[in-house]
Write a protein that holds these residues in place. Structure first.
Motif, short mmCIF file in Angstrom:
data_model
loop_
_atom_site.label_atom_id
_atom_site.label_comp_id
_atom_site.label_asym_id
_atom_site.label_seq_id
_atom_site.Cartn_x
_atom_site.Cartn_y
_atom_site.Cartn_z
N SER A 371 135.26 66.01 61.63
CA SER A 371 136.44 66.80 61.99
C SER A 371 137.30 67.19 60.80
CB SER A 371 137.30 66.05 62.99
OG SER A 371 137.76 64.83 62.43
N THR A 372 137.10 66.54 59.64
CA THR A 372 137.93 66.85 58.46
C THR A 372 137.16 67.60 57.38
OG1 THR A 372 137.42 64.68 57.55
CG2 THR A 372 139.45 64.89 58.86
N THR A 373 135.92 67.95 57.61
CA THR A 373 135.13 68.66 56.61
C THR A 373 135.79 70.00 56.28
OG1 THR A 373 133.11 67.64 57.41
CG2 THR A 373 132.88 69.60 56.04
N ALA A 374 136.06 70.24 54.99
CA ALA A 374 136.76 71.46 54.58
C ALA A 374 135.81 72.51 54.03
CB ALA A 374 137.82 71.14 53.54
N GLU A 400 135.54 74.56 69.03
CA GLU A 400 136.54 74.57 67.95
C GLU A 400 136.54 75.92 67.24
OE1 GLU A 400 137.63 72.31 63.70
OE2 GLU A 400 135.79 71.79 64.80
N CYS A 418 138.39 75.50 54.58
CA CYS A 418 138.46 75.65 56.04
C CYS A 418 139.70 74.97 56.62
CB CYS A 418 137.21 75.08 56.68
SG CYS A 418 135.71 75.99 56.28
N GLN A 419 140.34 75.67 57.56
CA GLN A 419 141.46 75.11 58.31
C GLN A 419 140.92 74.75 59.70
OE1 GLN A 419 144.49 74.77 56.63
NE2 GLN A 419 143.14 75.47 54.96
N ARG A 420 140.81 73.47 59.97
CA ARG A 420 140.14 72.99 61.17
C ARG A 420 141.08 73.03 62.38
NH1 ARG A 420 135.53 70.12 60.04
NH2 ARG A 420 135.20 70.46 62.27
N THR A 426 140.58 71.86 69.15
CA THR A 426 140.46 70.49 68.65
C THR A 426 139.41 70.39 67.55
OG1 THR A 426 141.08 69.61 70.81
CG2 THR A 426 139.94 68.11 69.30
N ALA A 427 139.84 69.91 66.38
CA ALA A 427 138.89 69.67 65.29
C ALA A 427 137.96 68.52 65.69
CB ALA A 427 139.65 69.33 64.02
N SER A 428 136.70 68.74 65.51
CA SER A 428 135.73 67.72 65.94
C SER A 428 134.49 67.77 65.07
CB SER A 428 135.36 67.92 67.41
OG SER A 428 134.84 69.22 67.61
#
Length: 785
Positions: A371-374, A400, A418-420, A426-428
């Motif tokens: 979920s936090t991969t940019a 997402e 990337c802005q999740r 929902t960022a996932s």
């Protein structure tokens, strides 16, 4: 022997019924002949015997496209019992069956069978050449020469009037059902097979190789047209007959067909009403004699069309209450939206994005992400590097939405920065192989639907209108339907569903003309007030539209005009003079606060009503109408017990530029005018013409005794306006800037000769011109009708 003779007679009868001979089809006003090779050879007016087909031009009844190749028929067989023409295409070995119906009013042709329909990706009716070139209705599909007219009408939404210009079937021109040709004109229509998933460039050159989903069973079979000829004066009524006979849309207003209703093309008020000020806004609308009070932005979001609770705290019930109050006064309530544009705060986007949001293409994840991969790894950069038409840079993975800055220039490709969890999604985490879909967007912070969702949105609109009773809307942003990849078919299918889903008359307009939608549409209204002054914003464009509207049997409309707190009587009468000259409707944008603040609101609205009453009752002579059309002319209108009084204004125009003279020699300009009319206030405008720079301290002298000084600097584009009592300054877009104080009363302009002098200080090395216009009102022209 008797049995053999009987069989022979049957075979001979069938031979006579199905023969490769010349085919003659007739209506009361058109004889059409088709050769044994499937080409039209005669389009004749039976009352004169004149053939309107040009010599030497091909005119196939129907063409087919297999792959990328177009093919003409080489043989036409007509079964007079079943009224079916069978066309044979020699290269592809395909045959097409066309059902013919001969009516007194028109001929109808419907493609009912292709023996290998899966091979045919497009069909084209015609084109049908004619020698008529005087008046060409490019959208309505009618050409006329002053006496006789020939027309083509498509009979369903799948048949697109015009030239097939691209794979999506979109036409960026205003219309091509009828086109001017060296020999006169041509008429044409087409249909596409949309039953297979395809991939091609969409929306001009914006989205190359975009995947477009199949529409099940939407082949070219069923495509249909009508051809007709008639006296020119009967064209509109003839189209009405065809609509009823063929089941085309035939909307009514108070029991009258919309194309012949006096309610069609009426002016309306665009504003920002709400549940609190609705009574006042309806009163303003009624004072001006307008058709409708039309809300410029009532929705919290487009897509589901949720009303803004700030204006409509009671939601649907609140809007319905406004409609009921309007109905008591004989007015409509309208709302504005952008058709299929979807706001990013709409439930189609947030918190869970709809899988049917339009995507321009996709690639797959090459690795699983959390979920936090940019930096998101993708197999291909094909669709993500096409950033120019995108303003949101948004992709969807599962449920997402993610925004990214750019895609890396080299492999391995990654979406960077990337802005999740964008737009409340929902960022996932996502697994390797999942699809990363590039979403189609627009600079209004909106996304678009695919065809299936587009049709659902049409249903949402229809339900809103049915539940509230709202009976007026514009298909603004109608071109957004192109996001489906279905071109003009998408636009026509959307509009048709909105109308079908609404259970009452829905007056509707557009800024995007198309042939099938012509049957549904009440008006086309272009010309926006945001780009210049009241008289200047898209002024030429507004007037250029009028002949286009007239040749396509649409009511004249002048576009939108903005009534601000400083709009003057002179501005309103200038607008209304043009409306009178063209018998045109318009939209007046007048927000509640502007109407409250303008000291002349009641007078302005009364003048709008007065002018409409005058031109709707046809009081003006042909000469007066010609002068009213000219935007250089100004008029004032009054009515008393003796009749109507039209007061023309005269304009005296002068210019002052920098003069290179000897030191000490006066640099002022001197002008002379003669006022042949009654004594009146001094009315003038002074405009500082140029791209940049400013003049300073201009002054005006009248008759050698009255000096009017205007101290300070005035930038290029500024205009000073004097009405004889006050002096105001406006910017280059016509917006009010300030009042200019005057120290003494301005003298009146008496009857007779007057001398004006003018001068100012110019900036160095910048060319500026001062345009000085004096306007005098003349004696009235009395109209006793």
């Amino acid at each position: 022997m008797k049995k053999l003779l009987f069989i022979s007679l049957i075979l001979f009868s069938q031979f006579l019924t199905l023969s490769a001979q010349q085919i003659s089809l007739r209506t009361d006003d058109l004889n059409l002949t088709i050769s044994p090779g499937g080409q039209l050879t005669e389009m004749m007016n039976p009352s004169t015997g004149k053939n309107y087909l040009p010599v030497g031009e091909k005119a196939p009844l129907l063409r087919i496209r297999v792959g990328s190749e177009w093919e003409d028929p080489d043989r036409a067989l007509f079964n007079s019992r079943s009224d079916v023409i069978t066309l044979n295409f020699p290269v592809s070995k395909i045959s097409a069956e066309i059902k013919v119906a001969q009516h007194k009013s028109h001929l109808a042709f419907r493609l009912i069978r292709l023996n290998a329909k899966e091979k045919v990706n497009a069909v084209c009716w015609g084109s049908y050449p004619t020698i008529i070139g005087k008046t060409i209705g490019e959208v309505v599909g009618v050409v006329r020469d002053g006496n006789y007219a020939i027309g083509l009408q498509t009979l369903n939404a799948k048949t697109i009037g015009g030239v097939l210009k691209n794979d999506e079937g979109a036409d960026e021109s205003r219309g091509s059902v009828a086109l001017g040709q060296p020999y006169g004109s041509s008429l044409q229509a087409f249909s596409l097979d949309r039953s297979k998933a395809r991939k091609f460039t969409v929306w001009g050159q914006n989205y190359p190789a975009m995947p477009v989903d199949a529409i099940p069973n939407e082949t070219t079979v069923g495509s249909a047209i009508a051809l007709f000829g008639c006296p020119e004066a009967q064209v509109l009524s003839r189209i009405g007959v065809i609509e009823l006979a063929e089941g085309l849309p035939h909307p009514m207003i108070n029991g009258v067909w919309l194309k012949q209703s006096p309610e069609t093309g009426r002016a309306y008020l665009i504003s920002d009403f709400d549940e609190k000020n609705i009574d006042a806004m309806l009163d303003y609308t009624q004072q001006a004699g307008l058709m409708s009070l039309y809300h410029e932005g009532p929705f919290k979001s487009w897509g589901h069309f949720i009303l803004d609770p700030a204006s409509f705290p009671n939601g649907i019930a609140g809007m319905k209450m406004c409609v009921e109050k309007a109905s008591v006064k004989g007015l409509r309530i309208g709302v504005h939206t952008l058709s299929t544009f979807i706001n990013t705060n709409d439930p189609y986007v947030t918190p869970v994005p709809d899988m049917r949001l339009a995507q321009t293409g996709s690639s797959s994840l090459t690795e699983s992400i959390i979920s936090t991969t940019a930096e998101i790894p993708v197999q291909s950069d094909q669709y993500f590097k096409n950033i120019k038409p995108s303003t949101l840079h948004a992709v969807r993975i599962g449920k997402e939405i993610i925004r990214f800055k750019e895609v890396s220039a080299k492999e391995p490709y990654k979406l960077l920065e990337c802005q999740r969890g964008a737009y409340g999604t929902t960022a996932s985490g996502h697994t390797k192989g999942e699809q990363v879909a590039m979403l189609m967007d627009y600079p209004y912070n909106t996304l678009f639907p695919n065809f299936d969702l587009q049709q659902e949105i049409a249903g949402n609109l229809g339900r809103f209108f049915t539940e509230t009773g709202v009976s007026h809307m514009d298909f603004d942003g109608h071109e957004g339907c192109i996001s489906s990849g279905e071109g003009d078919y998408g636009m026509q299918a959307f509009a048709e569903k909105v109308i079908k889903e609404t259970n009452h008359t829905l007056v509707n307009g557009t800024s995007r003309s198309s042939h099938y939608y012509w049957h549904i549409c009440h008006y086309w209204n272009w010309g926006e007030p945001w780009y210049g002054g009241f008289r200047d914003s898209q002024g030429d464009y507004r007037l250029e539209n009028q002949p286009f509207l007239e040749r396509n049997y649409m009511p004249n409309m002048l576009g939108w005009f903005l009534l601000s707190p400083t709009t003057t009587v002179e501005d309103i009468e200038w607008m209304m003079a043009r409306a009178a000259g063209y018998n045109a409707g318009f939209a007046l944008v007048a927000r509640y606060k502007s109407l409250q603040k303008n000291p002349d609101t009641n007078q302005l609205l009364a003048l709008i009503k007065l002018w409409q009453a005058a031109y709707k009752t046809h009081i003006f002579s042909p000469d007066q109408l010609a002068r009213l059309k000219n935007p250089e002319n100004d008029f004032h209108l009054e009515k008393d017990k003796l009749g109507w009084k039209l007061f023309p204004f005269k304009k005296f125009k002068f210019e002052h530029t920098r003069q290179l003279l000897q030191p000490g020699q006066p640099t002022f300009s001197e002008w002379e005018i003669v006022n042949k009319d009654a004594e009146q206030p001094l009315n003038f405008t002074l405009t500082f013409m140029g791209k940049e720079g400013a003049i300073s301290n201009p002054w005006i002298e009248l008759d050698g005794y009255f000096m009017l000084k205007l101290p300070g600097e005035y930038t290029a584009g500024n205009t000073i306006v004097c009405d004889g009592t006050t002096i105001k300054m406006y910017n280059n877009k016509g917006s009010f800037m300030k009042d200019i104080p005057i120290q003494q009363a301005i003298p009146k302009l008496k009857t007779g000769k007057h001398i004006f002098k003018f001068d100012c200080k110019f900036p160095e090395d910048i060319e500026l011109t001062n345009r000085f216009i004096i306007k005098t009102i003349s004696n009235p022209e009395i109209i006793t009708k």
